[in-house]
Design an enzyme around this catalytic site. Structure first.
Site, PDB file in Angstrom:
ATOM      1  N   CYS A   2       0.840  -1.196   0.000  1.00 18.64           N
ATOM      2  CA  CYS A   2       0.000   0.000   0.000  1.00 18.64           C
ATOM      3  C   CYS A   2       0.877   1.248   0.000  1.00 18.64           C
ATOM      4  O   CYS A   2       1.966   1.262   0.555  1.00 18.64           O
ATOM      5  CB  CYS A   2      -0.942   0.097   1.207  1.00 18.64           C
ATOM      6  SG  CYS A   2      -2.027  -1.312   1.366  1.00 18.64           S
ATOM      7  N   ARG A  27       3.352  -0.070  -5.201  1.00 20.03           N
ATOM      8  CA  ARG A  27       3.224  -0.675  -3.869  1.00 20.03           C
ATOM      9  C   ARG A  27       1.930  -1.468  -3.705  1.00 20.03           C
ATOM     10  O   ARG A  27       1.723  -2.149  -2.702  1.00 20.03           O
ATOM     11  CB  ARG A  27       3.257   0.419  -2.789  1.00 20.03           C
ATOM     12  CG  ARG A  27       4.523   1.236  -2.805  1.00 20.03           C
ATOM     13  CD  ARG A  27       4.469   2.324  -1.759  1.00 20.03           C
ATOM     14  NE  ARG A  27       4.471   1.771  -0.427  1.00 20.03           N
ATOM     15  CZ  ARG A  27       5.563   1.453   0.256  1.00 20.03           C
ATOM     16  NH1 ARG A  27       6.743   1.657  -0.264  1.00 20.03           N
ATOM     17  NH2 ARG A  27       5.482   0.946   1.463  1.00 20.03           N
ATOM     18  N   TRP A  75      -2.939  -2.658  -1.552  1.00 17.16           N
ATOM     19  CA  TRP A  75      -2.702  -4.068  -1.818  1.00 17.16           C
ATOM     20  C   TRP A  75      -3.449  -4.806  -0.708  1.00 17.16           C
ATOM     21  O   TRP A  75      -3.083  -4.718   0.456  1.00 17.16           O
ATOM     22  CB  TRP A  75      -1.202  -4.389  -1.782  1.00 17.16           C
ATOM     23  CG  TRP A  75      -0.904  -5.784  -2.226  1.00 17.16           C
ATOM     24  CD1 TRP A  75      -0.759  -6.210  -3.513  1.00 17.16           C
ATOM     25  CD2 TRP A  75      -0.692  -6.937  -1.394  1.00 17.16           C
ATOM     26  NE1 TRP A  75      -0.485  -7.565  -3.528  1.00 17.16           N
ATOM     27  CE2 TRP A  75      -0.439  -8.032  -2.248  1.00 17.16           C
ATOM     28  CE3 TRP A  75      -0.690  -7.150  -0.010  1.00 17.16           C
ATOM     29  CZ2 TRP A  75      -0.183  -9.316  -1.771  1.00 17.16           C
ATOM     30  CZ3 TRP A  75      -0.447  -8.432   0.458  1.00 17.16           C
ATOM     31  CH2 TRP A  75      -0.194  -9.493  -0.421  1.00 17.16           C
ATOM     32  N   ASN A 101      -1.141   2.031   5.874  1.00 16.94           N
ATOM     33  CA  ASN A 101      -0.330   0.978   5.255  1.00 16.94           C
ATOM     34  C   ASN A 101       0.214   0.119   6.389  1.00 16.94           C
ATOM     35  O   ASN A 101       0.843   0.641   7.305  1.00 16.94           O
ATOM     36  CB  ASN A 101       0.815   1.626   4.456  1.00 16.94           C
ATOM     37  CG  ASN A 101       1.857   0.619   4.022  1.00 16.94           C
ATOM     38  OD1 ASN A 101       1.554  -0.547   3.821  1.00 16.94           O
ATOM     39  ND2 ASN A 101       3.092   1.064   3.871  1.00 16.94           N
ATOM     40  N   GLY A 102      -0.044  -1.180   6.330  1.00 19.81           N
ATOM     41  CA  GLY A 102       0.438  -2.073   7.386  1.00 19.81           C
ATOM     42  C   GLY A 102      -0.661  -3.052   7.760  1.00 19.81           C
ATOM     43  O   GLY A 102      -1.678  -3.153   7.063  1.00 19.81           O
ATOM     44  N   GLU A 470      16.257 -17.512 -10.915  1.00 17.56           N
ATOM     45  CA  GLU A 470      15.805 -16.123 -11.082  1.00 17.56           C
ATOM     46  C   GLU A 470      14.979 -15.979 -12.370  1.00 17.56           C
ATOM     47  O   GLU A 470      13.941 -15.317 -12.387  1.00 17.56           O
ATOM     48  CB  GLU A 470      17.028 -15.186 -11.078  1.00 17.56           C
ATOM     49  CG  GLU A 470      16.763 -13.752 -11.470  1.00 17.56           C
ATOM     50  CD  GLU A 470      15.682 -13.068 -10.647  1.00 17.56           C
ATOM     51  OE1 GLU A 470      15.270 -13.587  -9.594  1.00 17.56           O
ATOM     52  OE2 GLU A 470      15.215 -11.996 -11.098  1.00 17.56           O
ATOM     53  N   LYS A 474      11.074 -14.691 -12.676  1.00 21.91           N
ATOM     54  CA  LYS A 474      10.684 -13.545 -13.515  1.00 21.91           C
ATOM     55  C   LYS A 474       9.595 -13.940 -14.491  1.00 21.91           C
ATOM     56  O   LYS A 474       8.612 -13.238 -14.662  1.00 21.91           O
ATOM     57  CB  LYS A 474      11.930 -13.048 -14.250  1.00 21.91           C
ATOM     58  CG  LYS A 474      11.957 -11.614 -14.573  1.00 21.91           C
ATOM     59  CD  LYS A 474      12.524 -10.704 -13.503  1.00 21.91           C
ATOM     60  CE  LYS A 474      12.153 -11.059 -12.096  1.00 21.91           C
ATOM     61  NZ  LYS A 474      12.953 -10.461 -11.083  1.00 21.91           N
ATOM     62  N   GLU A 477       6.251 -14.626 -12.738  1.00 23.98           N
ATOM     63  CA  GLU A 477       5.743 -13.423 -12.085  1.00 23.98           C
ATOM     64  C   GLU A 477       4.963 -12.512 -13.043  1.00 23.98           C
ATOM     65  O   GLU A 477       3.946 -11.928 -12.658  1.00 23.98           O
ATOM     66  CB  GLU A 477       6.955 -12.671 -11.520  1.00 23.98           C
ATOM     67  CG  GLU A 477       6.673 -11.448 -10.723  1.00 23.98           C
ATOM     68  CD  GLU A 477       7.962 -10.831 -10.167  1.00 23.98           C
ATOM     69  OE1 GLU A 477       9.069 -11.173 -10.629  1.00 23.98           O
ATOM     70  OE2 GLU A 477       7.851  -9.999  -9.262  1.00 23.98           O
ATOM     71  N   HIS A 493      16.021 -36.872 -12.209  1.00 21.33           N
ATOM     72  CA  HIS A 493      15.681 -37.547 -10.951  1.00 21.33           C
ATOM     73  C   HIS A 493      14.214 -37.349 -10.576  1.00 21.33           C
ATOM     74  O   HIS A 493      13.844 -37.480  -9.410  1.00 21.33           O
ATOM     75  CB  HIS A 493      16.606 -37.058  -9.829  1.00 21.33           C
ATOM     76  CG  HIS A 493      18.031 -37.420 -10.073  1.00 21.33           C
ATOM     77  ND1 HIS A 493      18.510 -38.706  -9.958  1.00 21.33           N
ATOM     78  CD2 HIS A 493      19.084 -36.675 -10.489  1.00 21.33           C
ATOM     79  CE1 HIS A 493      19.799 -38.732 -10.259  1.00 21.33           C
ATOM     80  NE2 HIS A 493      20.166 -37.504 -10.591  1.00 21.33           N
ATOM     81  N   LYS A 588       5.296  -4.182  -5.235  1.00 17.60           N
ATOM     82  CA  LYS A 588       6.754  -4.065  -5.303  1.00 17.60           C
ATOM     83  C   LYS A 588       7.398  -4.236  -3.937  1.00 17.60           C
ATOM     84  O   LYS A 588       8.418  -4.889  -3.788  1.00 17.60           O
ATOM     85  CB  LYS A 588       7.087  -2.686  -5.869  1.00 17.60           C
ATOM     86  CG  LYS A 588       8.560  -2.388  -5.998  1.00 17.60           C
ATOM     87  CD  LYS A 588       9.103  -3.044  -7.221  1.00 17.60           C
ATOM     88  CE  LYS A 588      10.576  -2.797  -7.411  1.00 17.60           C
ATOM     89  NZ  LYS A 588      11.172  -3.850  -8.239  1.00 17.60           N
TER      90      LYS A 588
HETATM   91  C1  AGP Z   1      11.142  -9.822  -7.925  1.00 19.08           C
HETATM   92  O1  AGP Z   1      10.861  -9.642  -9.250  1.00 19.08           O
HETATM   93  C2  AGP Z   1      10.083  -9.679  -6.970  1.00 19.08           C
HETATM   94  N1  AGP Z   1       9.108  -8.764  -7.284  1.00 19.08           N
HETATM   95  C3  AGP Z   1      10.344 -10.031  -5.529  1.00 19.08           C
HETATM   96  O2  AGP Z   1      10.724 -11.365  -5.518  1.00 19.08           O
HETATM   97  C4  AGP Z   1      11.348  -9.194  -4.703  1.00 19.08           C
HETATM   98  O3  AGP Z   1      12.645  -9.428  -5.151  1.00 19.08           O
HETATM   99  C5  AGP Z   1      11.188  -9.581  -3.222  1.00 19.08           C
HETATM  100  O4  AGP Z   1       9.887  -9.270  -2.817  1.00 19.08           O
HETATM  101  C6  AGP Z   1      12.200  -8.938  -2.336  1.00 19.08           C
HETATM  102  O5  AGP Z   1      12.074  -7.558  -2.323  1.00 19.08           O
HETATM  103  P1  AGP Z   1      13.218  -6.635  -1.764  1.00 19.08           P
HETATM  104  O6  AGP Z   1      14.434  -6.841  -2.601  1.00 19.08           O
HETATM  105  O7  AGP Z   1      12.667  -5.249  -1.882  1.00 19.08           O
HETATM  106  O8  AGP Z   1      13.474  -7.029  -0.346  1.00 19.08           O
END
Ligand code: AGP
Length: 593
Positions: A2, A27, A75, A101-102, A470, A474, A477, A493, A588
């Site tokens: 948020c 956010r 969010w 927010n929280g 990674e 990506k 996501e 395996h 984010k």
């Molecule tokens: C990556 O594409 C993500 N959106 C997510 O995994 C992110 O890296 C993770 O939430 C950690 O965030 P931070 O680096 O701000 O701690």
């Protein structure tokens, strides 16, 4: 998650808040809302609905001029995504209006204990805050009613509060969730992130936990929760608009992928002055003196940590463990005698990581935060912190922050090593290699041809395995293709059972020693119908390889190998017409555990 923004001053609060919310939409983007003072009726109007800030811009088009306002982009945590659960929320008589927010963990207990006769409009934890403030304001001065409420809250909050009986003030408070106070000639802005302040404030103060603020047009006062005054420490805002806009790019993610060579160069400029490293000696000593490093992180940052482990172990022979923050927070491994904890985080606000840090601080351990946001909570609360210099990363899918994290971890490991190569030259070569690839890439056609299914696999060995993890994160996501990253030799395996006709399998090959093995694993999946293609380093290339990247120093291959995988994700999402910068269900900055 948020985002919240509030403004009080000499211009239209609507513009400041809506611009700020647009910049904070990364956010969370389930719903958006705004409250502005209506001079004619002497009340605060509330505009809110599910959907994006753009919709709120439309619905507030005819709102009256108001020099005070607060807004929110959500969010969802408590309650469905709908208008009722959107912020702002108000108290029973609508006297108090709140954005939050929280997460208030004890909201049900508070309802039961103090608010059993109240009618609630939403399913949120936030509404409890507005109702409590109103309840306490019947016997207490409003500022005391707010601080009394704050003391009852368990969990996390960044809050803005309006009082219809006194529309000349914004009250704000913070615990665990971020909140930044901005001061400028036009007034006071209070927001979740510095980005919302750009253009409106010249200076900022990042608030500490348990700070309570009373802001008026030309004056702001800070207190602790016992109403003792606190000092304001202003710093200059050094961001400008260019870094927060998309420029010529269709999406922030594409812009951020293309910024990666300049990120590496910026890191070199900031970390070296005529070959002398610019890292505090006590940080390097803390790493050197540790008998074991524990890298803690989440998501992409955790994947950067996995590369960091290889760098520290190979370059300076310091043993390293990498842990997922949400696991480490509540299930610690047996710790070594002299550990150092390295928290890797783009945002510096990840709640899972904060849970680790709070505990580590309580137990007196030394910690180092590596973050892109030097004003962030995790930067401020760790023993040491160093910066990534990636510039604001706005796309939810992290790209340039990963490259920055790997680069900074490389510098740290290198500075404690025998310096077996010239890091400056090799990092510069990596930047050029990325540039060359980006200038001639044909990933979109590859994606069209190969990524035609609902699933996909990345395989690799050694460092390429970690890139595969990674790459898989990506792709899933933002394109919602179910993807897994696998150690190439491990597929047989069990997981090879998932290979069917046309299943896409993408091999990452950057180490000549392991290239034959990975290639034979590719043959195994091809024999079972997989559609395969390879991303290879020049020195590993053979005829028929699809994506070739210029060679770089062996330990720096992750910096370049990751880039095609970022574009694969980008184009797969583009082909499906998905919202690339704001994928579904995500935010984010993950500020809830
Ligand atoms: C990556 O594409 C993500 N959106 C997510 O995994 C992110 O890296 C993770 O939430 C950690 O965030 P931070 O680096 O701000 O701690």
């Amino acid at each position: 998650m948020c985002g919240i923004v509030g403004f009080i001053g000499h211009k239209n609060a609507k513009d400041v808040v809506l611009n700020g919310l647009t910049r904070l939409e990364y956010r969370g983007y389930d719903s958006a809302g705004l409250s502005l003072y209506n001079q004619r009726y002497q009340i605060f109007d509330v505009y809110k609905d599910e959907g994006r800030v753009a919709k709120l811009v439309e619905s507030t088009k005819h709102a009256d001029f108001s020099t005070i306002g607060i807004g929110h982009t959500r969010w969802a945590t408590h309650g469905k995504v709908n208008k009722e659960n959107s912020h702002p929320h108000y108290s029973q008589t609508r006297r108090f209006i709140v954005v939050h927010n929280g997460v208030i963990e004890n909201y049900q207990e508070l309802k039961d204990q103090y608010l059993h006769n109240h009618v609630f409009q939403s399913e949120t934890d936030t509404e409890v805050i507005a109702q409590l403030i109103e309840t306490f304001s019947q016997t207490l001065h409003v500022e005391n009613a707010i601080t009394t409420t704050l003391k009852l809250l368990h969990g996390s909050y960044a809050l803005l509060v309006l009082d219809s009986n006194d529309p000349e003030k914004i009250y704000a408070a913070k615990y665990k969730s971020p909140l930044i106070l901005g001061v400028g000639s036009d007034g006071i802005t209070i927001a979740s992130d510095l980005m919302a302040l750009v253009g409106y404030s010249s200076d900022y103060h990042a608030l500490d936990d348990k700070t309570f603020i009373v802001a008026r047009k030309d004056d702001v006062r800070l207190f602790n929760l016992d109403h003792q005054p606190l000092d304001l420490h202003l710093k200059k805002i050094e961001l400008d608009d260019a870094v927060t806009t998309k420029g010529e790019y269709a999406h922030y993610m594409l812009k951020e992928i293309h910024e990666q060579p300049s990120v590496i160069r910026r890191i070199l400029t900031n970390y070296y002055d005529k070959d002398i490293v610019q890292i505090k000696p006590e940080i390097l000593s803390a790493i050197k003196d540790a008998d074991r490093l524990y890298i803690l992180a989440a998501g992409t940052s955790m994947h950067a940590g996995l590369i960091g482990k290889q760098l520290f172990e190979k370059l300076c022979e310091i043993p390293v463990e990498v842990h997922i923050a949400s696991e480490f927070a509540y299930q610690k491994p047996l710790l070594s005698k002299k550990p150092l904890f390295i928290l890797v985080t783009q945002s510096g606000e990840t709640a899972d990581l904060r849970a680790c840090l709070v505990d580590l601080n309580e137990r007196g351990f030394e910690t180092l935060t590596i973050t892109n946001v030097p004003t962030s909570t995790l930067a401020r609360e760790a023993t040491y912190s160093i910066e990534l210099f990636a510039g604001p990363e706005i796309a939810v899918a992290s790209t340039k922050a990963y490259v920055a994290q790997v680069s900074v971890l490389t510098i740290l490991a290198y500075e404690l090593s025998q310096k077996p190569f010239d890091l400056h030259t090799e990092l510069s070569k990596a930047a050029i290699s990325i540039e060359n690839f980006l200038a001639s890439e044909n990933i979109r056609e590859i994606v069209r041809h190969y990524l035609t299914r609902r699933n996909a696999f990345f395989i690799g060995r050694g460092l390429d395995y970690f890139i595969g993890l990674e790459a898989a994160l990506k792709l899933k996501e933002i394109s919602y293709i179910q993807t897994e990253g696998f150690a190439a030799g491990e597929l047989k395996h069990g997981t090879i059972a998932l290979i069917e006709d046309s299943t896409p399998v993408i091999a990452l090959i950057s180490d000549p020693k392991m290239s034959p093995n990975t290639r034979s694993n590719l043959k195994e999946v091809q024999a079972r119908g997989a559609k395969t293609f390879k991303i290879v380093l020049e020195s590993c290339k053979i005829e028929g390889d699809e994506v070739i990247i210029d060679d770089v120093y062996s330990l720096l291959t992750p910096l370049v190998m990751v880039v095609p995988t970022q574009l694969i994700a980008y184009y797969a999402a583009l082909e499906r017409a998905y919202d690339i910068d704001k994928p579904r269900n995500l935010a984010k900055s993950v500020t809830v555990e």
